[in-house]
Design a protein around this motif. Structure first.
Motif, PDB file in Angstrom:
ATOM      1  N   ILE A   1       4.381  -1.689 -12.220  1.00 44.12           N
ATOM      2  CA  ILE A   1       3.022  -2.819 -12.691  1.00 44.12           C
ATOM      3  C   ILE A   1       2.353  -1.861 -13.841  1.00 44.12           C
ATOM      4  CG2 ILE A   1       0.831  -3.585 -11.905  1.00 44.12           C
ATOM      5  CD1 ILE A   1       2.258  -3.800  -9.210  1.00 44.12           C
ATOM      6  N   CYS A   2       2.148  -0.773 -13.738  1.00 45.39           N
ATOM      7  CA  CYS A   2       1.265  -0.038 -14.821  1.00 45.39           C
ATOM      8  C   CYS A   2       1.948  -0.064 -16.263  1.00 45.39           C
ATOM      9  CB  CYS A   2       0.752   1.369 -14.392  1.00 45.39           C
ATOM     10  SG  CYS A   2      -0.368   1.021 -12.795  1.00 45.39           S
ATOM     11  N   THR A   3       3.282   0.473 -16.202  1.00 47.47           N
ATOM     12  CA  THR A   3       4.035   0.463 -17.366  1.00 47.47           C
ATOM     13  C   THR A   3       4.051  -0.978 -18.024  1.00 47.47           C
ATOM     14  OG1 THR A   3       5.462   2.226 -16.152  1.00 47.47           O
ATOM     15  CG2 THR A   3       6.305   1.046 -18.159  1.00 47.47           C
ATOM     16  N   ARG A   4       4.475  -2.072 -17.108  1.00 44.46           N
ATOM     17  CA  ARG A   4       4.366  -3.381 -17.727  1.00 44.46           C
ATOM     18  C   ARG A   4       3.272  -3.757 -18.449  1.00 44.46           C
ATOM     19  NH1 ARG A   4       3.317  -7.421 -14.512  1.00 44.46           N
ATOM     20  NH2 ARG A   4       4.507  -6.277 -12.654  1.00 44.46           N
ATOM     21  N   ARG A   5       1.859  -3.388 -17.837  1.00 44.71           N
ATOM     22  CA  ARG A   5       0.696  -3.839 -18.257  1.00 44.71           C
ATOM     23  C   ARG A   5       0.186  -2.831 -19.108  1.00 44.71           C
ATOM     24  NH1 ARG A   5      -2.162  -7.832 -16.171  1.00 44.71           N
ATOM     25  NH2 ARG A   5      -1.249  -9.081 -14.557  1.00 44.71           N
ATOM     26  N   LYS A   6       0.757  -1.619 -19.483  1.00 49.14           N
ATOM     27  CA  LYS A   6       0.262  -0.599 -20.276  1.00 49.14           C
ATOM     28  C   LYS A   6      -1.163  -0.266 -19.765  1.00 49.14           C
ATOM     29  CE  LYS A   6       2.496  -2.288 -24.707  1.00 49.14           C
ATOM     30  NZ  LYS A   6       3.049  -3.538 -24.120  1.00 49.14           N
ATOM     31  N   ILE A   7      -1.173   0.258 -18.599  1.00 46.48           N
ATOM     32  CA  ILE A   7      -2.216   0.730 -17.902  1.00 46.48           C
ATOM     33  C   ILE A   7      -1.931   2.180 -17.665  1.00 46.48           C
ATOM     34  CG2 ILE A   7      -3.836   0.715 -15.693  1.00 46.48           C
ATOM     35  CD1 ILE A   7      -4.256  -1.736 -17.545  1.00 46.48           C
ATOM     36  N   GLU A   8      -2.899   3.151 -17.848  1.00 47.55           N
ATOM     37  CA  GLU A   8      -2.692   4.659 -17.491  1.00 47.55           C
ATOM     38  C   GLU A   8      -2.871   4.511 -16.097  1.00 47.55           C
ATOM     39  OE1 GLU A   8      -4.758   7.261 -19.883  1.00 47.55           O
ATOM     40  OE2 GLU A   8      -4.444   6.159 -21.889  1.00 47.55           O
ATOM     41  N   PHE A   9      -2.216   5.535 -15.240  1.00 47.16           N
ATOM     42  CA  PHE A   9      -2.654   5.696 -14.011  1.00 47.16           C
ATOM     43  C   PHE A   9      -2.527   7.041 -13.409  1.00 47.16           C
ATOM     44  CE2 PHE A   9       1.493   6.096 -11.955  1.00 47.16           C
ATOM     45  CZ  PHE A   9       2.352   5.862 -12.948  1.00 47.16           C
ATOM     46  N   THR A  10      -3.195   7.595 -12.338  1.00 44.23           N
ATOM     47  CA  THR A  10      -2.878   8.577 -11.560  1.00 44.23           C
ATOM     48  C   THR A  10      -2.657   8.311 -10.122  1.00 44.23           C
ATOM     49  OG1 THR A  10      -5.410   9.170 -11.030  1.00 44.23           O
ATOM     50  CG2 THR A  10      -4.275  10.135 -12.904  1.00 44.23           C
ATOM     51  N   MET A  11      -1.725   8.629  -9.431  1.00 45.72           N
ATOM     52  CA  MET A  11      -1.870   8.302  -8.046  1.00 45.72           C
ATOM     53  C   MET A  11      -1.514   9.751  -6.954  1.00 45.72           C
ATOM     54  SD  MET A  11       1.657   6.022  -7.274  1.00 45.72           S
ATOM     55  CE  MET A  11       3.332   6.673  -8.126  1.00 45.72           C
ATOM     56  N   GLU A  12      -2.348   9.679  -6.106  1.00 51.35           N
ATOM     57  CA  GLU A  12      -2.148  10.889  -5.179  1.00 51.35           C
ATOM     58  C   GLU A  12      -2.161  10.600  -3.840  1.00 51.35           C
ATOM     59  OE1 GLU A  12      -5.670  14.294  -4.527  1.00 51.35           O
ATOM     60  OE2 GLU A  12      -6.135  12.706  -5.638  1.00 51.35           O
ATOM     61  N   ARG A  13      -1.156  11.248  -3.055  1.00 52.53           N
ATOM     62  CA  ARG A  13      -1.143  11.147  -1.712  1.00 52.53           C
ATOM     63  C   ARG A  13      -2.272  11.819  -1.049  1.00 52.53           C
ATOM     64  NH1 ARG A  13       5.460  11.388  -0.241  1.00 52.53           N
ATOM     65  NH2 ARG A  13       5.974   9.557  -1.264  1.00 52.53           N
ATOM     66  N   LEU A  14      -3.226  11.164  -0.417  1.00 53.56           N
ATOM     67  CA  LEU A  14      -4.116  12.148   0.144  1.00 53.56           C
ATOM     68  C   LEU A  14      -3.608  12.480   1.462  1.00 53.56           C
ATOM     69  CD1 LEU A  14      -7.518  10.039  -0.294  1.00 53.56           C
ATOM     70  CD2 LEU A  14      -6.540  11.978  -1.690  1.00 53.56           C
ATOM     71  N   ASN A  15      -2.985  12.061   2.437  1.00 48.41           N
ATOM     72  CA  ASN A  15      -2.287  12.501   3.449  1.00 48.41           C
ATOM     73  C   ASN A  15      -0.993  11.699   3.737  1.00 48.41           C
ATOM     74  OD1 ASN A  15      -4.407  10.652   4.402  1.00 48.41           O
ATOM     75  ND2 ASN A  15      -3.041  10.649   6.143  1.00 48.41           N
ATOM     76  N   VAL A  16      -0.098  12.367   4.306  1.00 47.42           N
ATOM     77  CA  VAL A  16       1.202  11.540   4.782  1.00 47.42           C
ATOM     78  C   VAL A  16       1.467  12.375   6.005  1.00 47.42           C
ATOM     79  CG1 VAL A  16       3.686  10.974   4.343  1.00 47.42           C
ATOM     80  CG2 VAL A  16       2.075  11.226   2.549  1.00 47.42           C
ATOM     81  N   ASP A  17       1.073  11.785   7.318  1.00 47.11           N
ATOM     82  CA  ASP A  17       1.069  12.433   8.447  1.00 47.11           C
ATOM     83  C   ASP A  17       2.529  11.914   9.237  1.00 47.11           C
ATOM     84  OD1 ASP A  17      -1.210  13.950   8.182  1.00 47.11           O
ATOM     85  OD2 ASP A  17      -2.392  12.284   8.543  1.00 47.11           O
ATOM     86  N   PRO A  18       2.770  12.648  10.093  1.00 40.95           N
ATOM     87  CA  PRO A  18       3.947  12.330  10.932  1.00 40.95           C
ATOM     88  C   PRO A  18       3.473  11.445  12.291  1.00 40.95           C
ATOM     89  CG  PRO A  18       3.359  14.646  11.298  1.00 40.95           C
ATOM     90  CD  PRO A  18       2.346  14.183  10.118  1.00 40.95           C
ATOM     91  N   PRO A  19       3.945  10.360  12.423  1.00 35.63           N
ATOM     92  CA  PRO A  19       3.820   9.599  13.700  1.00 35.63           C
ATOM     93  C   PRO A  19       4.075  10.429  14.863  1.00 35.63           C
ATOM     94  CG  PRO A  19       5.024   8.433  12.080  1.00 35.63           C
ATOM     95  CD  PRO A  19       5.413   9.683  11.497  1.00 35.63           C
ATOM     96  N   ALA A  20       3.512  10.170  16.060  1.00 35.93           N
ATOM     97  CA  ALA A  20       4.072  11.009  17.128  1.00 35.93           C
ATOM     98  C   ALA A  20       4.766  10.077  18.121  1.00 35.93           C
ATOM     99  CB  ALA A  20       2.656  11.704  17.606  1.00 35.93           C
ATOM    100  N   ILE A  21       5.750  10.465  18.779  1.00 33.44           N
ATOM    101  CA  ILE A  21       6.150   9.945  19.946  1.00 33.44           C
ATOM    102  C   ILE A  21       5.833  10.791  21.127  1.00 33.44           C
ATOM    103  CG2 ILE A  21       8.555   9.435  21.102  1.00 33.44           C
ATOM    104  CD1 ILE A  21       8.104   8.037  18.291  1.00 33.44           C
ATOM    105  N   CYS A  22       5.187  10.212  21.970  1.00 34.13           N
ATOM    106  CA  CYS A  22       4.729  10.968  23.101  1.00 34.13           C
ATOM    107  C   CYS A  22       5.829  11.280  23.962  1.00 34.13           C
ATOM    108  CB  CYS A  22       3.535  10.327  23.991  1.00 34.13           C
ATOM    109  SG  CYS A  22       1.969   9.824  22.776  1.00 34.13           S
TER     110      CYS A  22
END
Ligand SMILES: [Zn+2]
Length: 413
Positions: free
Chosen positions: A313-334
């Motif tokens: 989307i950003c390439t097509r619309r010529k928009i500069e962007f930053t993207m950051e994963r703030l957290n990627v947590d593991p789901p838990a199976i009890c």
């Protein structure tokens, strides 16, 4: 052992009293990590634990541990716990039921003359809510070894104060690297909590036993386009940051609805634009996206799909962007055996019980990295949570505490 009798009136009294420890005017509860109210709340809990004869310890990030020593001290303990911090404008049951309720469960066992073989330990986790540092479950993440010490040291609150500052403020002893728990620290962890969803109440059930905990990942995206006068900037060649952001929100919906799993949910909860004037082309957009699932496979597939869409989307619309994963947590199976045990205890008490998924995340998500884990849910009014009219009745709480106490008795004997 005599039959277990939960003193629901004493517990309700304490929950009501505890709700008055708040930074806002009651009935609103606000207790942000290491605020004056949080520190008073911690003292309140410590007093109750001391009165019950529990041994207290605080770790380097402010997690508090209150232990009822068993006769075989060398055996891994049975653990329980929750949090006492509360987001701004919250209610009085989230977290608190699992802390004060656990103390009541221990007192119930003591009154009945129960003597545990394994120790029973209550953990009051630091900062389950993300209010101070923008990251939830700070204490349990460090206990589970899920958060690196570098990231923890880099955390800042909105005033620029870091974890080191707040640790001193909170009187937490020792270095941060001492927080992580060894794998065999506990034999089991069971957290009592209000459901924070409508299922148990709607189905008129007493108890939920959690089989899976959905895990969130959070993306932060900043888009920079080119602003201009809304009248004078003609449509061809515009680089409107909001339009790129709007396309991204739809890409999130698309990704979350096409994984084939009903448990995938994606939300763009924050979308801010600048300059935010009716006659000006938005040149900046700021988005935060929350994506959750009970399966790491489908969650990560959706995450990659969203990230690829952002780039396209950003390439097509010529928009500069930053993207950051703030957290990627593991789901838990009890732990299946533990789930069966707790569900069996609840039905043995003639309580109606359902195995369910926790779609909100909890400290249990990270304790599952350390030992077999599950949660006991009790119904709450309309599923309301994180608001002042959050409510569970004394009778509903009593049933949850009873199941917790019986679970301790069974696992610690
Ligand atoms: Zn909670």
């Amino acid at each position: 052992m005599k039959p277990l009798v939960v003193d629901k009136d004493r517990l309700q009294c304490e929950i009501d009293e505890f709700a008055l420890i708040t930074e806002a005017a009651p009935p609103v509860v606000t207790r942000v990590l290491f605020s004056e109210a949080d520190l008073r709340g911690r003292n309140y809990v410590k007093e109750r634990c001391t009165d019950a004869g529990l041994t207290l310890r605080t770790d380097a990030v402010g997690n508090m541990f209150a232990r009822w020593h068993g006769t075989s001290r060398q055996l891994p303990a049975i653990a329980t716990g929750s949090h006492i911090d509360a987001i701004p404008n919250a209610g009085k049951y989230d977290g608190v039921v699992g802390v004060l309720g656990a103390i009541e469960a221990i007192r119930t066992l003591q009154t009945a003359g129960f003597q545990p073989r394994r120790s029973i330990e209550l953990i009051i986790f630091t900062s389950e809510e993300p209010t101070r540092f923008g990251i939830g479950c700070l204490g349990s993440r460090l206990l589970g070894g899920v958060l690196s010490l570098e990231r923890a040291a880099a955390l800042r609150d909105r005033y620029g104060k870091d974890l080191e500052f707040w640790r001193k403020q909170g009187g937490c002893p020792g270095p941060l690297d001492s927080v992580k728990l060894a794998k065999d620290s506990y034999a089991a962890f069971v957290e009592l909590h209000i459901e924070q969803g409508p299922v148990l109440e709607a189905e008129k059930l007493d108890i939920g036993v959690v089989e899976k905990i959905a895990a969130p990942s959070t993306l932060r995206i900043q888009l920079t386009g080119v602003g201009g006068h809304a009248g004078a900037t003609l449509m061809p060649g515009r680089r409107d940051a909001l339009l790129a952001g709007a396309e991204i929100t739809l890409a999130v919906e698309q990704a979350a609805t096409t994984t084939g799993s009903p448990d995938t949910v994606g939300t763009t909860g924050i979308l801010r634009i600048e300059p935010g004037a009716v006659n000006s082309v938005p040149y900046k957009a700021y988005l935060e996206i929350d994506l959750r699932d009970t399966s790491v496979k489908t969650r990560d597939a959706a995450l990659h799909q969203i990230e690829a869409a952002i780039i396209e989307i950003c390439t097509r619309r010529k928009i500069e962007f930053t993207m950051e994963r703030l957290n990627v947590d593991p789901p838990a199976i009890c732990d299946a055996k533990l789930v069966e045990t707790v569900a069996g205890i609840a039905s043995g008490l003639d309580f109606s019980v359902k195995k369910m998924i926790s779609r909100a995340y909890h400290d249990s998500l990270f304790m599952a990295q350390v030992c077999p884990t599950t949660m006991i849910f009790i119904p709450c009014f309309k599923g309301y949570s994180h608001r002042p009219d959050e409510f569970s009745s004394p009778e509903q709480i009593e049933k949850g505490v009873r199941v917790l106490a019986e679970t301790f008795a069974q696992l610690a004997k």
